[in-house]
Structure formats: C-alpha cells, structure tokens
Design a protein around this motif. Sequence first.
Motif, PDB file in Angstrom:
ATOM      1  N   LYS A 234      43.703  45.748  70.520  1.00  0.00           N
ATOM      2  CA  LYS A 234      43.192  46.965  71.148  1.00  0.00           C
ATOM      3  C   LYS A 234      44.022  47.344  72.355  1.00  0.00           C
ATOM      4  CE  LYS A 234      38.387  46.641  69.592  1.00  0.00           C
ATOM      5  NZ  LYS A 234      36.991  46.435  70.002  1.00  0.00           N
ATOM      6  N   ARG A 235      44.438  46.333  73.141  1.00  0.00           N
ATOM      7  CA  ARG A 235      45.255  46.617  74.313  1.00  0.00           C
ATOM      8  C   ARG A 235      46.612  47.187  73.913  1.00  0.00           C
ATOM      9  NH1 ARG A 235      43.178  41.615  76.094  1.00  0.00           N
ATOM     10  NH2 ARG A 235      45.160  40.577  75.621  1.00  0.00           N
ATOM     11  N   VAL A 236      47.223  46.609  72.861  1.00  0.00           N
ATOM     12  CA  VAL A 236      48.512  47.100  72.371  1.00  0.00           C
ATOM     13  C   VAL A 236      48.381  48.520  71.856  1.00  0.00           C
ATOM     14  CG1 VAL A 236      50.284  46.787  70.614  1.00  0.00           C
ATOM     15  CG2 VAL A 236      49.384  44.807  71.841  1.00  0.00           C
ATOM     16  N   GLU A 237      47.293  48.764  71.112  1.00  0.00           N
ATOM     17  CA  GLU A 237      47.069  50.089  70.544  1.00  0.00           C
ATOM     18  C   GLU A 237      46.906  51.131  71.640  1.00  0.00           C
ATOM     19  OE1 GLU A 237      43.887  50.186  67.810  1.00  0.00           O
ATOM     20  OE2 GLU A 237      43.876  52.361  67.625  1.00  0.00           O
ATOM     21  N   ASN A 238      46.231  50.747  72.719  1.00  0.00           N
ATOM     22  CA  ASN A 238      45.971  51.693  73.799  1.00  0.00           C
ATOM     23  C   ASN A 238      47.206  51.964  74.653  1.00  0.00           C
ATOM     24  OD1 ASN A 238      43.306  51.983  73.059  1.00  0.00           O
ATOM     25  ND2 ASN A 238      42.583  50.317  74.373  1.00  0.00           N
ATOM     26  N   THR A 239      48.129  51.001  74.692  1.00  0.00           N
ATOM     27  CA  THR A 239      49.292  51.158  75.566  1.00  0.00           C
ATOM     28  C   THR A 239      50.547  51.564  74.812  1.00  0.00           C
ATOM     29  OG1 THR A 239      49.793  48.794  75.348  1.00  0.00           O
ATOM     30  CG2 THR A 239      48.423  49.457  77.223  1.00  0.00           C
ATOM     31  N   ALA A 240      50.580  51.441  73.462  1.00  0.00           N
ATOM     32  CA  ALA A 240      51.776  51.760  72.695  1.00  0.00           C
ATOM     33  C   ALA A 240      52.016  53.268  72.695  1.00  0.00           C
ATOM     34  CB  ALA A 240      51.631  51.255  71.249  1.00  0.00           C
ATOM     35  N   PRO A 241      53.310  53.710  72.719  1.00  0.00           N
ATOM     36  CA  PRO A 241      53.604  55.146  72.674  1.00  0.00           C
ATOM     37  C   PRO A 241      53.213  55.720  71.331  1.00  0.00           C
ATOM     38  CG  PRO A 241      55.617  53.849  72.429  1.00  0.00           C
ATOM     39  CD  PRO A 241      54.515  52.884  72.789  1.00  0.00           C
ATOM     40  N   ASP A 242      52.889  57.023  71.312  1.00  0.00           N
ATOM     41  CA  ASP A 242      52.526  57.694  70.077  1.00  0.00           C
ATOM     42  C   ASP A 242      53.702  57.687  69.120  1.00  0.00           C
ATOM     43  OD1 ASP A 242      50.581  60.177  71.846  1.00  0.00           O
ATOM     44  OD2 ASP A 242      50.031  58.204  71.074  1.00  0.00           O
ATOM     45  N   GLN A 243      53.464  57.357  67.863  1.00  0.00           N
ATOM     46  CA  GLN A 243      54.513  57.347  66.858  1.00  0.00           C
ATOM     47  C   GLN A 243      54.626  58.733  66.225  1.00  0.00           C
ATOM     48  OE1 GLN A 243      56.513  54.697  66.247  1.00  0.00           O
ATOM     49  NE2 GLN A 243      55.458  53.757  67.976  1.00  0.00           N
ATOM     50  N   PRO A 244      55.859  59.257  66.046  1.00  0.00           N
ATOM     51  CA  PRO A 244      55.997  60.579  65.424  1.00  0.00           C
ATOM     52  C   PRO A 244      55.552  60.544  63.980  1.00  0.00           C
ATOM     53  CG  PRO A 244      58.126  59.484  65.614  1.00  0.00           C
ATOM     54  CD  PRO A 244      57.136  58.636  66.365  1.00  0.00           C
ATOM     55  N   GLU A 245      54.937  61.622  63.547  1.00  0.00           N
ATOM     56  CA  GLU A 245      54.512  61.704  62.155  1.00  0.00           C
ATOM     57  C   GLU A 245      55.742  61.830  61.268  1.00  0.00           C
ATOM     58  OE1 GLU A 245      51.813  64.867  61.619  1.00  0.00           O
ATOM     59  OE2 GLU A 245      50.307  64.088  62.991  1.00  0.00           O
ATOM     60  N   SER A 246      55.707  61.163  60.133  1.00  0.00           N
ATOM     61  CA  SER A 246      56.822  61.259  59.204  1.00  0.00           C
ATOM     62  C   SER A 246      56.863  62.652  58.593  1.00  0.00           C
ATOM     63  CB  SER A 246      56.685  60.203  58.102  1.00  0.00           C
ATOM     64  OG  SER A 246      55.469  60.384  57.399  1.00  0.00           O
ATOM     65  N   LYS A 247      58.082  63.238  58.536  1.00  0.00           N
ATOM     66  CA  LYS A 247      58.238  64.584  58.001  1.00  0.00           C
ATOM     67  C   LYS A 247      58.850  64.511  56.616  1.00  0.00           C
ATOM     68  CE  LYS A 247      58.875  66.742  62.532  1.00  0.00           C
ATOM     69  NZ  LYS A 247      59.771  67.559  63.389  1.00  0.00           N
ATOM     70  N   PRO A 248      58.391  65.356  55.694  1.00  0.00           N
ATOM     71  CA  PRO A 248      58.987  65.360  54.370  1.00  0.00           C
ATOM     72  C   PRO A 248      60.426  65.838  54.431  1.00  0.00           C
ATOM     73  CG  PRO A 248      57.492  67.227  54.643  1.00  0.00           C
ATOM     74  CD  PRO A 248      57.316  66.343  55.831  1.00  0.00           C
ATOM     75  N   VAL A 249      61.277  65.250  53.605  1.00  0.00           N
ATOM     76  CA  VAL A 249      62.674  65.664  53.560  1.00  0.00           C
ATOM     77  C   VAL A 249      62.757  67.054  52.934  1.00  0.00           C
ATOM     78  CG1 VAL A 249      64.957  65.127  52.643  1.00  0.00           C
ATOM     79  CG2 VAL A 249      63.419  63.274  53.353  1.00  0.00           C
ATOM     80  N   ASP A 250      63.393  67.985  53.649  1.00  0.00           N
ATOM     81  CA  ASP A 250      63.503  69.349  53.150  1.00  0.00           C
ATOM     82  C   ASP A 250      64.454  69.381  51.966  1.00  0.00           C
ATOM     83  OD1 ASP A 250      61.800  70.309  55.060  1.00  0.00           O
ATOM     84  OD2 ASP A 250      63.396  70.749  56.492  1.00  0.00           O
ATOM     85  N   GLU A 251      64.050  70.082  50.935  1.00  0.00           N
ATOM     86  CA  GLU A 251      64.925  70.254  49.791  1.00  0.00           C
ATOM     87  C   GLU A 251      65.972  71.315  50.118  1.00  0.00           C
ATOM     88  OE1 GLU A 251      62.554  71.277  46.446  1.00  0.00           O
ATOM     89  OE2 GLU A 251      62.018  69.204  45.996  1.00  0.00           O
ATOM     90  N   LYS A 252      67.176  71.105  49.603  1.00  0.00           N
ATOM     91  CA  LYS A 252      68.213  72.105  49.800  1.00  0.00           C
ATOM     92  C   LYS A 252      67.893  73.340  48.958  1.00  0.00           C
ATOM     93  CE  LYS A 252      72.407  70.201  51.635  1.00  0.00           C
ATOM     94  NZ  LYS A 252      73.875  70.234  51.525  1.00  0.00           N
ATOM     95  N   PRO A 253      68.432  74.488  49.354  1.00  0.00           N
ATOM     96  CA  PRO A 253      68.137  75.721  48.624  1.00  0.00           C
ATOM     97  C   PRO A 253      68.589  75.669  47.165  1.00  0.00           C
ATOM     98  CG  PRO A 253      69.117  76.192  50.765  1.00  0.00           C
ATOM     99  CD  PRO A 253      69.249  74.723  50.550  1.00  0.00           C
ATOM    100  N   MET A 254      68.052  76.594  46.393  1.00  0.00           N
ATOM    101  CA  MET A 254      68.430  76.726  44.992  1.00  0.00           C
ATOM    102  C   MET A 254      69.466  77.846  44.867  1.00  0.00           C
ATOM    103  SD  MET A 254      66.017  77.419  41.644  1.00  0.00           S
ATOM    104  CE  MET A 254      65.219  75.816  41.811  1.00  0.00           C
ATOM    105  N   ILE A 255      70.541  77.559  44.154  1.00  0.00           N
ATOM    106  CA  ILE A 255      71.638  78.515  43.989  1.00  0.00           C
ATOM    107  C   ILE A 255      71.718  78.930  42.523  1.00  0.00           C
ATOM    108  CG2 ILE A 255      74.081  78.961  44.411  1.00  0.00           C
ATOM    109  CD1 ILE A 255      72.503  78.027  46.908  1.00  0.00           C
ATOM    110  N   ALA A 256      71.752  80.232  42.292  1.00  0.00           N
ATOM    111  CA  ALA A 256      71.975  80.745  40.938  1.00  0.00           C
ATOM    112  C   ALA A 256      73.458  81.028  40.764  1.00  0.00           C
ATOM    113  CB  ALA A 256      71.161  82.008  40.700  1.00  0.00           C
ATOM    114  N   ILE A 257      74.033  80.499  39.695  1.00  0.00           N
ATOM    115  CA  ILE A 257      75.445  80.741  39.372  1.00  0.00           C
ATOM    116  C   ILE A 257      75.494  81.488  38.044  1.00  0.00           C
ATOM    117  CG2 ILE A 257      77.699  79.689  38.930  1.00  0.00           C
ATOM    118  CD1 ILE A 257      76.706  77.190  40.387  1.00  0.00           C
TER     119      ILE A 257
END
Length: 273
Positions: free
Chosen positions: A44-67
Amino acid sequence: MFKGRRQIWYLIWILSLTVMCGCSHEKKPDGNHEKTNAKENVEKRVENTAPDQPESKPVDEKPMIAIDPGHQSEQIDMSALEENGPGSTVMKRKATQGTRGIYSGKTEYQLNLEISLRLKTELERRGFQIVLTRKDNNTAISNKERAVLSNQADVAIRIHANGSETQTAQGALCLIMSQENPYVGDLYEQSYQLADEILASYCQKTGLQNRGITPNDTMTGINWSEIPVTILEMGFMTNPQDDQKMTDVKFQESMVQGIADGIENYFTKYPKT
C-alpha cells in the motif's frame, strides 16, 4: 485457627490453578498472519508513493495507399463508355492501352504495372496498407471502377507514363483536378500537396526533369475520386532517354524509392487524422 489457615491455603491453591489454566488456553499470535499484514502494508505504501504509470497507447496504423497502374491491355475490349464524373453527360471510353516506348517497344500499361507492383512491395515494407486496382494486364476494370475501388484508401496515386508527338519532350509531371472542378474541386488543396511531395522526391531521386503540376478536369479516374489523388506521369516513353531509363530494372528502383519517399514526406507534413 489451624483450620482457618488451611482454608486460606486451599483458596490460594484454587486461584493458582485458575490462573495457570487461563494462560495455557490463551491463543498465540499467528506468525503468517502478521507477515501477510506487513506485506499488504508495504504494498500500500509503494502504491501510494509510486509515480503514475502512463496508459499504454495502441500503435497507430500507417495510412492506406491506393495504387492504380494506368491503362489496360489491348486484348481486353474497353471501348464501352462511362460517365466522366458523377452525373456527367460527358461519356468516355472505360480504358485505353496508353502509349508505347520508342526505344524499348514496351507498352505503357506493362510499364505502369511493373512500377506499381514494385511500389506496392516497397510501401508494404514501410508499413503502409495497399489497395491495388489491378494485378495483371488482362483484368477488365474501368477508370471509374478504379477510382471507386481506391476510395477506401487515404490517398490515391495513379501510375502513368507520358507520350508526345515530338521525341524531344521529356521529364515527369503530375496531374490533379483544378479548383473549379465541378466534381472534386474540394480535393484540390490536398491533392496538390500530395502531387508536390511525390513529384519533388521522384525527380530528385531519378534526376528526371520536373515539369510541374498540371490541372486537368477530363480524367475519369480523378473525377470519381473521394480522396486526395494525383496522376504521376513518370516520363515520356516517346523520348529515347526517358524510355531507356524507365524500362531499366536498376533505374526502376530509384523511381520506386522516389515515389515512396514522396508519400512518406506527405504524411509527415500532413498526418492522417
């Protein structure tokens, strides 16, 4: 008197037995329980004193190209007509075979497909998603159908080679709609940016002359578009130097790299939203 003392000792003896029995039945502390509580308190002490962890972000997909590898084999009848744009009364052939190399003898539709397949491979290697409007020279698909198929992508590049009545015309250019185009005029700005990045990168990589960006409102494959689009005229097949370069396998690698770099530059400056 003796009798009284005996009663007193008897009472003391009874009381002593009672105390001893009580001590023997007292519950001892549970050592494991104490350890568990201590561990929980530390956590509990560790949880209360530990810095906030950033939320994991989904990897953005690259755009779709029409050829779109321009044109079609002469073996396929594409002489039927289709609207030049949505609701247009102007009718045009569904597709043509294009020009032919004065030096190589290669047809434009063959060259366009060669470059498009290599470009598809390179863009996929870079993480882009690809829509390819045709994979061979014998599948019938009209210019309108190519545009409609391409509309599921983020941008479209139509691969072509140029032709002229004179052999001196050479270099690369891009075609886009004008701002006054009644069908897709609202795509002018983005299409210009796309064409500018691709053409600049392509000419820098290949050394071919940059002939600039030309508005053209007669192209069915542009008029049916719903996304930024440009036609890259890679060079003149009616010019011996351009034709010789464009049909050389090693030179084609620089062509493909130039186009791919231009697409990367476009999305770096104008990220997909």
